[in-house]
Design a protein around this motif. Structure first.
Motif, PDB file in Angstrom:
ATOM      1  N   TYR A 242       0.855  -1.108   0.152  1.00  0.00           N
ATOM      2  CA  TYR A 242      -0.064   0.028   0.077  1.00  0.00           C
ATOM      3  C   TYR A 242       0.938   1.243  -0.015  1.00  0.00           C
ATOM      4  CZ  TYR A 242      -3.977  -3.065   1.363  1.00  0.00           C
ATOM      5  OH  TYR A 242      -4.856  -4.230   1.446  1.00  0.00           O
ATOM      6  N   TYR A 243       0.542   2.230  -0.653  1.00  0.00           N
ATOM      7  CA  TYR A 243       1.172   3.453  -0.860  1.00  0.00           C
ATOM      8  C   TYR A 243       0.552   4.855  -0.193  1.00  0.00           C
ATOM      9  CZ  TYR A 243       4.704   0.842  -3.769  1.00  0.00           C
ATOM     10  OH  TYR A 243       5.592   0.092  -4.291  1.00  0.00           O
ATOM     11  N   GLY A 244       1.247   5.868   0.066  1.00  0.00           N
ATOM     12  CA  GLY A 244       0.798   6.958   0.692  1.00  0.00           C
ATOM     13  C   GLY A 244       1.576   7.981   0.012  1.00  0.00           C
ATOM     14  N   TYR A 245       1.018   9.184  -0.228  1.00  0.00           N
ATOM     15  CA  TYR A 245       1.683  10.197  -1.045  1.00  0.00           C
ATOM     16  C   TYR A 245       1.152  11.519  -0.148  1.00  0.00           C
ATOM     17  CZ  TYR A 245       2.258   6.920  -4.745  1.00  0.00           C
ATOM     18  OH  TYR A 245       2.532   5.631  -5.311  1.00  0.00           O
ATOM     19  N   GLY A 246       2.343  12.475  -0.067  1.00  0.00           N
ATOM     20  CA  GLY A 246       2.254  13.662   0.570  1.00  0.00           C
ATOM     21  C   GLY A 246       3.004  14.738  -0.133  1.00  0.00           C
ATOM     22  N   LYS A 247       2.508  16.017  -0.372  1.00  0.00           N
ATOM     23  CA  LYS A 247       3.250  17.151  -0.915  1.00  0.00           C
ATOM     24  C   LYS A 247       2.630  18.248  -0.314  1.00  0.00           C
ATOM     25  CE  LYS A 247       4.985  18.943  -5.208  1.00  0.00           C
ATOM     26  NZ  LYS A 247       4.753  18.916  -6.687  1.00  0.00           N
ATOM     27  N   ALA A 248       3.636  19.057   0.301  1.00  0.00           N
ATOM     28  CA  ALA A 248       3.300  20.175   1.057  1.00  0.00           C
ATOM     29  C   ALA A 248       4.725  21.389   1.223  1.00  0.00           C
ATOM     30  CB  ALA A 248       2.954  20.115   2.634  1.00  0.00           C
ATOM     31  N   SER A 249       4.186  22.115   1.770  1.00  0.00           N
ATOM     32  CA  SER A 249       5.536  23.413   1.858  1.00  0.00           C
ATOM     33  C   SER A 249       6.455  22.803   2.814  1.00  0.00           C
ATOM     34  CB  SER A 249       4.828  24.518   2.314  1.00  0.00           C
ATOM     35  OG  SER A 249       4.159  24.482   3.577  1.00  0.00           O
ATOM     36  N   SER A 250       6.185  22.076   3.704  1.00  0.00           N
ATOM     37  CA  SER A 250       7.149  21.585   4.648  1.00  0.00           C
ATOM     38  C   SER A 250       7.339  20.229   4.761  1.00  0.00           C
ATOM     39  CB  SER A 250       7.236  22.075   6.080  1.00  0.00           C
ATOM     40  OG  SER A 250       6.038  21.278   6.542  1.00  0.00           O
ATOM     41  N   LEU A 251       8.550  19.644   5.107  1.00  0.00           N
ATOM     42  CA  LEU A 251       8.931  18.036   5.246  1.00  0.00           C
ATOM     43  C   LEU A 251       7.754  17.619   6.281  1.00  0.00           C
ATOM     44  CD1 LEU A 251      10.123  15.571   4.594  1.00  0.00           C
ATOM     45  CD2 LEU A 251      11.816  16.137   6.473  1.00  0.00           C
ATOM     46  N   GLU A 252       7.562  18.312   7.339  1.00  0.00           N
ATOM     47  CA  GLU A 252       6.824  17.690   8.480  1.00  0.00           C
ATOM     48  C   GLU A 252       5.289  17.705   7.958  1.00  0.00           C
ATOM     49  OE1 GLU A 252       5.164  18.981  12.936  1.00  0.00           O
ATOM     50  OE2 GLU A 252       6.423  20.278  11.835  1.00  0.00           O
ATOM     51  N   ASP A 253       4.855  18.559   7.102  1.00  0.00           N
ATOM     52  CA  ASP A 253       3.382  18.480   6.663  1.00  0.00           C
ATOM     53  C   ASP A 253       3.285  17.391   5.430  1.00  0.00           C
ATOM     54  OD1 ASP A 253       2.829  20.561   8.599  1.00  0.00           O
ATOM     55  OD2 ASP A 253       2.825  22.219   6.775  1.00  0.00           O
ATOM     56  N   SER A 254       4.288  17.217   4.907  1.00  0.00           N
ATOM     57  CA  SER A 254       4.400  16.175   3.606  1.00  0.00           C
ATOM     58  C   SER A 254       4.430  14.915   4.301  1.00  0.00           C
ATOM     59  CB  SER A 254       5.575  16.403   2.978  1.00  0.00           C
ATOM     60  OG  SER A 254       5.789  17.598   2.140  1.00  0.00           O
ATOM     61  N   ILE A 255       5.049  14.595   5.417  1.00  0.00           N
ATOM     62  CA  ILE A 255       5.125  13.094   6.257  1.00  0.00           C
ATOM     63  C   ILE A 255       3.660  13.104   6.696  1.00  0.00           C
ATOM     64  CG2 ILE A 255       5.814  12.072   8.152  1.00  0.00           C
ATOM     65  CD1 ILE A 255       8.679  13.590   7.700  1.00  0.00           C
ATOM     66  N   ALA A 256       2.924  14.118   7.168  1.00  0.00           N
ATOM     67  CA  ALA A 256       1.677  14.051   8.121  1.00  0.00           C
ATOM     68  C   ALA A 256       0.687  13.443   6.887  1.00  0.00           C
ATOM     69  CB  ALA A 256       1.333  15.089   8.618  1.00  0.00           C
ATOM     70  N   LEU A 257       0.749  14.068   5.662  1.00  0.00           N
ATOM     71  CA  LEU A 257      -0.225  13.801   4.451  1.00  0.00           C
ATOM     72  C   LEU A 257       0.118  12.407   3.843  1.00  0.00           C
ATOM     73  CD1 LEU A 257      -0.192  17.311   2.968  1.00  0.00           C
ATOM     74  CD2 LEU A 257      -2.087  16.317   3.949  1.00  0.00           C
ATOM     75  N   ALA A 258       1.102  12.271   3.723  1.00  0.00           N
ATOM     76  CA  ALA A 258       1.656  11.068   3.232  1.00  0.00           C
ATOM     77  C   ALA A 258       1.189   9.545   4.073  1.00  0.00           C
ATOM     78  CB  ALA A 258       3.251  10.853   2.973  1.00  0.00           C
ATOM     79  N   LYS A 259       1.253   9.706   5.573  1.00  0.00           N
ATOM     80  CA  LYS A 259       0.978   8.844   6.581  1.00  0.00           C
ATOM     81  C   LYS A 259      -0.530   8.495   6.500  1.00  0.00           C
ATOM     82  CE  LYS A 259       4.532   9.090   9.901  1.00  0.00           C
ATOM     83  NZ  LYS A 259       4.965   9.230  11.484  1.00  0.00           N
ATOM     84  N   LYS A 260      -1.289   9.727   6.112  1.00  0.00           N
ATOM     85  CA  LYS A 260      -2.797   9.846   6.487  1.00  0.00           C
ATOM     86  C   LYS A 260      -3.046   9.217   5.131  1.00  0.00           C
ATOM     87  CE  LYS A 260      -6.598  12.933   7.288  1.00  0.00           C
ATOM     88  NZ  LYS A 260      -7.594  12.661   5.863  1.00  0.00           N
ATOM     89  N   ASP A 261      -2.345   9.215   3.900  1.00  0.00           N
ATOM     90  CA  ASP A 261      -3.126   8.815   2.627  1.00  0.00           C
ATOM     91  C   ASP A 261      -2.840   7.328   2.551  1.00  0.00           C
ATOM     92  OD1 ASP A 261      -3.939   9.435  -0.063  1.00  0.00           O
ATOM     93  OD2 ASP A 261      -1.967   8.836  -0.617  1.00  0.00           O
ATOM     94  N   LEU A 262      -1.778   7.171   3.245  1.00  0.00           N
ATOM     95  CA  LEU A 262      -1.418   5.442   3.274  1.00  0.00           C
ATOM     96  C   LEU A 262      -2.501   4.782   4.076  1.00  0.00           C
ATOM     97  CD1 LEU A 262       0.552   3.195   3.012  1.00  0.00           C
ATOM     98  CD2 LEU A 262       1.701   3.832   5.127  1.00  0.00           C
ATOM     99  N   VAL A 263      -2.875   5.130   5.263  1.00  0.00           N
ATOM    100  CA  VAL A 263      -3.837   4.749   6.086  1.00  0.00           C
ATOM    101  C   VAL A 263      -5.171   4.542   5.315  1.00  0.00           C
ATOM    102  CG1 VAL A 263      -5.190   4.740   8.227  1.00  0.00           C
ATOM    103  CG2 VAL A 263      -2.682   5.032   8.408  1.00  0.00           C
ATOM    104  N   GLU A 264      -5.433   5.741   4.707  1.00  0.00           N
ATOM    105  CA  GLU A 264      -6.824   5.958   3.785  1.00  0.00           C
ATOM    106  C   GLU A 264      -6.881   4.980   2.766  1.00  0.00           C
ATOM    107  OE1 GLU A 264      -7.975  10.450   5.191  1.00  0.00           O
ATOM    108  OE2 GLU A 264      -7.269   9.958   3.196  1.00  0.00           O
TER     109      GLU A 264
END
Length: 540
Positions: free
Chosen positions: A45-67
């Motif tokens: 399973y994959y999750g992707y995150g793209k944001a203005s900071s590494l912290e926000d990108s990680i949070a988005l990617a983790k959430k996308d992975l779970v979803e």
């Protein structure tokens, strides 16, 4: 009888209900475009995150992975299911210390992945812990005797499932097929569907102390204590001769007491007076911080409405003039050369009564229809030539007029009825011996009334439009505009289907506008030139 200061009136009346239905397309989410940093492999399973900071990108990617992982599980049995969404605070407990699989040099583009087998293992443990806690709450729900507590526990369970993305995943038993959410939802529905919400005042005119008390009982008739309710005052979606409302919704929350009752206050702003309003009562789960779609549905299923008109001054809303008791000579005057034999003079003794200043208007009649939830509006309500709020209502039979009088009597606590033809004449003459309400002058002199060819109005005119036609007591439109139903059957047998109307109309010549004139018409039919006004009985 007219609305003195109705506030917001629209120029066109349509009694039918206008509800805007927003249709949402339930289309499966399109596959996410492959990230340029990775090439997806089977078994992950994959999750992707793209944001203005590494912290926000990680949070988005983790959430996308779970979803994505939960969505894959749901779509295994329902390919058209929408993508599962989870609350951010449930993510770390599921992915733990998992590291990014890939990230851009700038750190604004992060990819996570997990083996399906590892996800299943971790999720199984996560689900067991979640199931144990929620089934414990479900058992408390079953054992509770308080209906409000049952619903709150149900709402808490369903909200937790939705936050965790487990609404369509977590089963009641490990390895079972029955979803916990379905068991809770069905129980909550059965409770809510048994509610009976009653109002001390409902679908009525409010004249004083306009706070509303309601009571909630369950399907056994027992009061429901401690139930949180949402109360919304708003202009109704059914257009009732009022402008597209600029009034904001007034929302409040109340809780039922030990007797199952709660008090809802009327909006304090004066702008809500002299307006048609709808009060909607529902459970308040959708107002909670976290809410499930099931509990939103419960709110909707429980919702009940009541309709009101709060008059700031009932005597101004329904304006009457007193007519004193005493003898009166009805019929033709000696100097009326146009009087017919049927109009022969007669002396009558009349008691005191009050008579409406104006005929019943479209607004007043529409208010009656709305508050009684009667959808059988006169056909002229959809005709712009006749549906100005202050034009007299037409297209009503005598039975319709009597029904309105009975309703108003019940609303205000006085006795309203149609006048007799003698009462009508006495009020029209206003203590004088004139051929017309304003005097002996022909209506064409000074444009004193609405008759055929009056040169001012082609159809019915707003009540009071002819100021020079008002009689000595301030009563308007006694001659012209519309014929008016009376309770009399002048010179007719008792079993006749005809009834007497007075006053002449916009479709008639000046001769028909004479006070002593009358005609008999079918009381069961509805005419474009016949309306009515009421009298109010007074204490002797």
């Amino acid at each position: 009888m007219y609305l003195g200061n109705t506030g917001k009136l629209m120029r066109r009346f349509i009694i039918s209900l206008f509800i805007t239905v927003i249709t949402c397309s339930l289309v499966s989410a399109k596959p996410k475009a492959k990230n340029e940093l990775v090439k997806e492999e089977e078994g992950f399973y994959y999750g992707y995150g793209k944001a203005s900071s590494l912290e926000d990108s990680i949070a988005l990617a983790k959430k996308d992975l779970v979803e994505n992982a939960l969505t894959a599980k749901v779509r295994a049995s329902d390919a058209a299911a929408k993508k599962v969404v989870v609350s951010s605070d449930t993510v770390d407990a599921r992915v733990g210390t998992l590291k990014p699989f890939s990230q851009s040099k700038s750190g604004d583009n992060v990819v996570y992945r997990i083996k399906i087998a590892d996800w299943d293992k971790n999720e199984g443990a996560y689900q067991k812990k979640l199931r144990d806690a929620l089934v414990s709450d479900y058992n408390k729900l079953l054992s509770s005797r308080n209906v409000a507590t049952k619903l709150e526990l149900a709402a808490s369970i369903l909200s937790t499932l939705e936050k965790n993305g487990e609404t369509n995943v977590l089963t009641y038993q490990d390895g079972g097929t029955e979803l916990l959410s379905r068991k809770v939802e069905n129980l909550a529905k059965s409770i809510a569907e048994g509610f009976d919400v009653s109002f001390t005042k409902k679908d009525c005119i409010l004249t004083a102390n306009p706070s509303i008390e309601l009571t909630v009982k369950d399907n056994t008739g027992a009061p429901v204590a401690g139930l949180k309710l949402k109360a919304v005052w708003a202009a109704p979606y059914a257009s009732i001769i009022s402008e597209s409302s600029e009034l904001a919704e007034v929302v409040s929350f109340v809780k039922t007491g030990n007797n199952g009752s709660a008090k809802v206050d009327f909006p304090v702003d004066d702008d809500y007076k002299n307006c048609v309003l709808e009060l909607t009562i529902s459970t308040s789960f959708s107002a909670e911080q976290f809410v499930s779609s099931q509990m939103r549905a419960i709110d909707s299923a429980v919702a009940v409405d009541a309709r009101y008109f709060c008059a700031s001054d009932i005597d101004q809303t329904y304006s009457f003039v007193n007519v004193e008791a005493g003898p009166f000579v009805a019929g033709a005057l000696g100097h009326d050369s146009k009087a017919a034999k049927k109009e022969a003079a007669r002396e009558v003794e009349l008691g005191a009564f009050d008579i409406a200043v104006c005929p019943v208007t479209n607004y007043q009649y529409a208010l009656y229809l709305y508050l009684t939830r009667n959808e059988e509006a006169p056909e002229y309500f959809v005709n712009s030539d006749f549906n100005d709020p202050n034009q007299p209502v037409i297209g009503v039979s005598r039975i319709d007029a009597e029904g309105y009088a009975a309703w108003l009597s019940n609303q205000i606590g006085a006795t309203f009825r149609l006048p007799t033809d003698d009462e009508w004449e006495k009020a029209a003459r206003a203590g004088t011996e004139f051929i017309y309400p304003w005097g002996d002058d022909d209506p064409s002199k000074g444009k004193k009334a609405n008759y055929k060819g009056n040169g001012k109005h082609k159809y019915t005119s707003p009540v009071g439009a002819f100021e020079t036609g008002v009689n000595a007591w301030g009563i308007m439109d006694m001659s012209g505009n519309v014929w008016e139903w009376t309770s009399s059957m002048r010179n007719l047998p008792e079993d006749s289907e005809l009834a007497t109307v007075k006053g002449g109309s916009w479709m008639d010549g000046v001769n028909d506008l004479r006070i002593s004139n009358y005609k008999n018409i079918d009381k069961n039919k509805k005419y474009p030139d016949v309306g009515f006004r009421l009298v109010k009985e007074v204490s002797k």
